[in-house]
Design a protein around this motif. Structure first.
Motif, PDB file in Angstrom:
ATOM      1  N   LYS A  12      29.198  41.028  43.354  1.00 51.08           N
ATOM      2  CA  LYS A  12      30.305  40.168  43.061  1.00 51.08           C
ATOM      3  C   LYS A  12      30.119  38.834  43.285  1.00 51.08           C
ATOM      4  CE  LYS A  12      35.106  40.261  44.531  1.00 51.08           C
ATOM      5  NZ  LYS A  12      36.000  40.638  45.485  1.00 51.08           N
ATOM      6  N   LEU A  13      29.508  38.243  44.229  1.00 55.36           N
ATOM      7  CA  LEU A  13      29.314  37.073  44.309  1.00 55.36           C
ATOM      8  C   LEU A  13      28.296  36.107  43.302  1.00 55.36           C
ATOM      9  CD1 LEU A  13      29.604  34.439  46.269  1.00 55.36           C
ATOM     10  CD2 LEU A  13      27.645  35.147  47.597  1.00 55.36           C
ATOM     11  N   ALA A  14      27.391  37.144  43.043  1.00 54.97           N
ATOM     12  CA  ALA A  14      26.410  36.654  42.000  1.00 54.97           C
ATOM     13  C   ALA A  14      27.179  36.559  40.551  1.00 54.97           C
ATOM     14  CB  ALA A  14      25.347  37.521  41.630  1.00 54.97           C
ATOM     15  N   GLN A  15      28.211  37.437  40.243  1.00 57.66           N
ATOM     16  CA  GLN A  15      28.875  37.419  38.924  1.00 57.66           C
ATOM     17  C   GLN A  15      29.665  36.227  38.965  1.00 57.66           C
ATOM     18  OE1 GLN A  15      30.581  41.329  38.874  1.00 57.66           O
ATOM     19  NE2 GLN A  15      29.100  42.128  37.593  1.00 57.66           N
ATOM     20  N   LEU A  16      30.431  35.921  40.157  1.00 55.30           N
ATOM     21  CA  LEU A  16      31.449  34.751  40.149  1.00 55.30           C
ATOM     22  C   LEU A  16      30.644  33.572  40.204  1.00 55.30           C
ATOM     23  CD1 LEU A  16      33.657  36.345  43.002  1.00 55.30           C
ATOM     24  CD2 LEU A  16      34.366  36.082  40.509  1.00 55.30           C
ATOM     25  N   MET A  17      29.481  33.216  40.799  1.00 51.70           N
ATOM     26  CA  MET A  17      28.845  32.145  40.578  1.00 51.70           C
ATOM     27  C   MET A  17      28.075  31.734  39.341  1.00 51.70           C
ATOM     28  SD  MET A  17      27.084  32.199  44.579  1.00 51.70           S
ATOM     29  CE  MET A  17      26.644  30.600  44.480  1.00 51.70           C
ATOM     30  N   LEU A  18      27.753  32.912  38.740  1.00 55.24           N
ATOM     31  CA  LEU A  18      27.374  32.899  37.491  1.00 55.24           C
ATOM     32  C   LEU A  18      28.431  32.037  36.343  1.00 55.24           C
ATOM     33  CD1 LEU A  18      25.233  33.233  35.473  1.00 55.24           C
ATOM     34  CD2 LEU A  18      26.226  35.424  34.659  1.00 55.24           C
ATOM     35  N   LEU A  19      29.771  32.868  36.535  1.00 58.53           N
ATOM     36  CA  LEU A  19      30.844  32.590  35.667  1.00 58.53           C
ATOM     37  C   LEU A  19      31.330  30.848  36.115  1.00 58.53           C
ATOM     38  CD1 LEU A  19      33.225  35.463  35.772  1.00 58.53           C
ATOM     39  CD2 LEU A  19      32.099  34.284  33.733  1.00 58.53           C
ATOM     40  N   GLU A  20      31.152  30.726  37.247  1.00 55.16           N
ATOM     41  CA  GLU A  20      31.436  29.219  37.674  1.00 55.16           C
ATOM     42  C   GLU A  20      30.380  28.222  36.970  1.00 55.16           C
ATOM     43  OE1 GLU A  20      33.038  27.453  41.785  1.00 55.16           O
ATOM     44  OE2 GLU A  20      30.903  28.111  41.877  1.00 55.16           O
ATOM     45  N   SER A  21      29.231  28.505  37.479  1.00 59.80           N
ATOM     46  CA  SER A  21      28.037  27.715  36.553  1.00 59.80           C
ATOM     47  C   SER A  21      28.231  27.726  34.936  1.00 59.80           C
ATOM     48  CB  SER A  21      26.888  28.129  37.125  1.00 59.80           C
ATOM     49  OG  SER A  21      26.344  29.306  36.560  1.00 59.80           O
TER      50      SER A  21
END
Length: 70
Positions: A52-61
């Protein structure tokens, strides 16, 4: 419980994504603490939180990169 899909997060605003990232980091910290003290009953939750964290950080970047291009 299946891993969360990235499409679930795409609808969130930038502020909501930032809040979710912080909440997920806190959740991951708590899970790691429970794992270290052998209190974690569901070890798969660590994997779910990381995913979940990886997905959210990807979206943010992706959103910050798209904003810089404009």
């Amino acid at each position: 419980m299946p891993l969360p899909k990235i499409d679930d997060w795409r609808e969130l605003s930038d502020e909501e994504i930032s809040e979710q990232i912080l909440a997920t980091k806190k959740e991951l910290f708590e899970l790691r603490l429970q794992k270290a003290t052998r209190q974690l009953e569901k070890p798969h939750l660590v994997r779910h939180a990381k995913h979940k964290l990886a997905q959210l950080m990807l979206l943010e970047s992706q959103r910050t990169a798209a904003a810089k291009e404009k």
